[in-house]
Design an enzyme around this catalytic site. Sequence first.
Site, short mmCIF file in Angstrom:
data_model
loop_
_atom_site.label_atom_id
_atom_site.label_comp_id
_atom_site.label_asym_id
_atom_site.label_seq_id
_atom_site.Cartn_x
_atom_site.Cartn_y
_atom_site.Cartn_z
N CYS A 146 0.79 -1.23 0.00
CA CYS A 146 0.00 0.00 0.00
C CYS A 146 0.83 1.29 0.00
CB CYS A 146 -0.97 0.03 1.19
SG CYS A 146 -1.41 -1.55 1.84
N ARG B 110 6.62 -11.28 5.65
CA ARG B 110 6.24 -11.04 7.04
C ARG B 110 6.83 -12.13 7.90
NH1 ARG B 110 -0.12 -9.48 5.93
NH2 ARG B 110 0.38 -7.87 4.41
N GLN C 109 0.89 -11.00 -3.12
CA GLN C 109 -0.51 -10.57 -3.11
C GLN C 109 -0.91 -10.13 -4.51
OE1 GLN C 109 -0.01 -7.46 -0.10
NE2 GLN C 109 -1.32 -8.65 1.25
N ASP D 183 -2.44 -7.70 -5.46
CA ASP D 183 -2.85 -6.48 -4.78
C ASP D 183 -3.26 -5.40 -5.78
OD1 ASP D 183 -3.32 -5.16 -2.49
OD2 ASP D 183 -1.23 -4.93 -1.90
N HIS E 207 -4.76 -1.05 -5.46
CA HIS E 207 -5.32 0.03 -4.66
C HIS E 207 -6.07 0.98 -5.57
CE1 HIS E 207 -2.12 -1.64 -2.12
NE2 HIS E 207 -3.03 -1.45 -1.17
N LYS F 101 -13.95 -3.92 6.18
CA LYS F 101 -13.63 -4.72 5.00
C LYS F 101 -14.67 -5.80 4.75
CE LYS F 101 -10.51 -7.62 7.68
NZ LYS F 101 -9.37 -8.51 7.63
N HIS G 143 -8.40 -1.04 -0.76
CA HIS G 143 -7.40 -2.11 -0.90
C HIS G 143 -8.16 -3.35 -1.33
CE1 HIS G 143 -4.57 -0.17 2.15
NE2 HIS G 143 -5.69 0.48 2.34
#
Length: 649
Positions: A338, A367, A385, A387, A389, A473, A519
């Site tokens: 992000c 992580r 991910q 991902d 945005h 979410k 997200h």
Amino acid sequence: MIKITLPDNSVREFDAGVTGMGIAEAISSQLAREVLSISVNGEVRDLMRPIDTDAAIKLHTWNDKEGRDTFWHSSAHVMAEAIESYLPGTKFGIGPSIDNGFYYDIDLPEGKTLTEKDLAEIEKKMIEIARLKNDIVRSEISKENALKFFTEKGDQYKLELISELTDGTITLYQQGNFTDLCRGPHLPNTSYIKALKLTNIAGAFWRGSDKNKMLTRVYGITFPKQKLLEEYLVLLEEAKKRDHRKIGKEMELFTFSQEVGMGLPLWLPKGTMLRDQLEKFLRTVQKKFGYDQVITPHIGDVKLYKRSGHYEKYGKDSFQVIRTPNEGEEYLLKPMNCPHHCEIYRFKPRSYKDLPIRLAEFGTVYRYEQSGELHGLTRVRGFTQDDAHIFCRPDQLKEEFLKVIDIIFIIFKALDFNDYTAQISLRDPSNKEKYIGSDENWDKAQSAIIEACAEKGLKTVTELGEAAFYGPKLDFMIRDAIGRSWQLGTIQVDYNLPERFDLEYIGADDKRHRPVMIHRAPFGSMERFCAVLIEHTAGKFPIWLTPEQVVVLPISEKYNDYAQKVSDYLNNSDIRTVVDDRNEKIGRKIRDSEMKRIPYLLIVGEKENDTETVAVRRQGEGDQGSVSLIEFKEMILREVGSILDELYN
RNA sequence: GCCACUUUAGCUCAGUUGGUAGAGCAGCUCAUUCGUAAUGAGCAGGUCGCCGCUUCGAGUCCGGCAAAUGGCUCCA
């Protein structure tokens, strides 16, 4: 006389003090044999507890969750009785029913541990107890007497529980020599339990806090019929066969290496093909939905994550900072994408006309997960991910949210994921300090999600307190073969990061405004998604995802060249092929175990006069006869094409 | 991280009370060409997770570490 209303709204009269069992017997003798517990005005109760007033009731059997809960809860007590007689001095924590059986947390006598052998002994003891047909008796007890009873017994865990209960609501249940603090309800007696299996032993912290002592948790499951136990064990075996770790190894999709490090998957060539296909698929969908692909680095300055607020939250779950030769320069392996995307947004001034801006990246993040949390591909330390945005104006939020739901549906439909749960995760209104952002923004974000789901006709469950710290979410959970639930797709609304990164756009009014950020990751992560996909399909992927779509096998050595030509011909049409040149009789060489993993086997060369014909064998369906190569190509393209056409409509 | 249990050939697993390793499958070689759950013969494969300790001698006993598995806590 009292009036008892049955679920079909019919009303029957009984003497006051009638029991659930009495009602069941009045209805039918079979029901009386099968009934396990009863709901009285919505409260689940013991069958033998008298009913004194008019009530609406429902009788629960093995087919109802309430019935099974009662069954397993009583089973937990029977197990506790068995353990107490097997290992006197054991202290008991809690022993509830769960989705598949029950457990009991116990504190073993000093220096004792439980092994498989002990479980077998305890199982034997449980069967003995069940056969005794001891009544399970409910009694109400004053707080004072309850404390006295368990003080004498020396059960500090029960004492702790009792101290938190209000006097007058405390009940005990007793069967045989065993008495337990319990709210109930329970079976009338122990003989209902006909078959059982203690499945495993695990450690569990008392009351779920790692500050407390680790107790031993014994899991088990019981059934009213031997046959049900056998069926359950078969189901477990089947589930093991589908395990993505097993299939991943067999199909050579991915592996782990101690040298590389735990939780860091190595994608093998075939697994990479699968992942690439999924990526390609999502890229195509996202292109249609107006996304722009971006690429950002794998590390970022610590300042970036401090600014985003992630450092505070993820700092301890991150890998330690990376230092450079320059004093004071600190980087972090990126734990999320992000902040990088926010910086891309900030690259230049944005106009309201530019929005929404949708930045997508297959971003690999790292992580530091605690070692015990790692699990195959579903929980790893480095994962990618899918991902993106979305930066949009507040008035675009709902529409953008709806479009993300569409993407998730496209994926689920393409991969035949029907059994999902959509969970709306909101903030805990009684614990607002856990979250950042104004009430106004939270209300806006939450109602945008709720409205969007309603508009889609999406069946959702709502969980308070499950929101991300920056916003609410919508999560999509999928159950795997064994019934474990995994969070895959996620859509999150965020007013916080735009604030922290001072993101702006110039509105039609020529003033500065704050964009809203969404997200979203429809797969969740490539790793977890592949794991769930492998288990969902048991390795039989849809043809457009299959690592090896078509295996071309020459029936004998002299057709090797021809097999290669067939392969080239199909490869040119984007149909992936593998030439297998084991010049052996196919019945021996392409084994069924292999055939399970490829959709098509093409056997070339069998007709010497007509080399344009190939014999086709299809996964799970056996021989399909001979077709011309052109026909075959059309057949495959149709199959792949029709899926994709339908998806992208 | 915590509790429990594991770790032997590429894979699945044997290995009895400590006496320096076996099988099946896969691989390779040769023979076989027989159409759907496994053709025959042979060869090659292992510092028994790693490091120590005890012992004349350790895959086996003991200790430490690492990783995998089932949970707890946590999460995509």
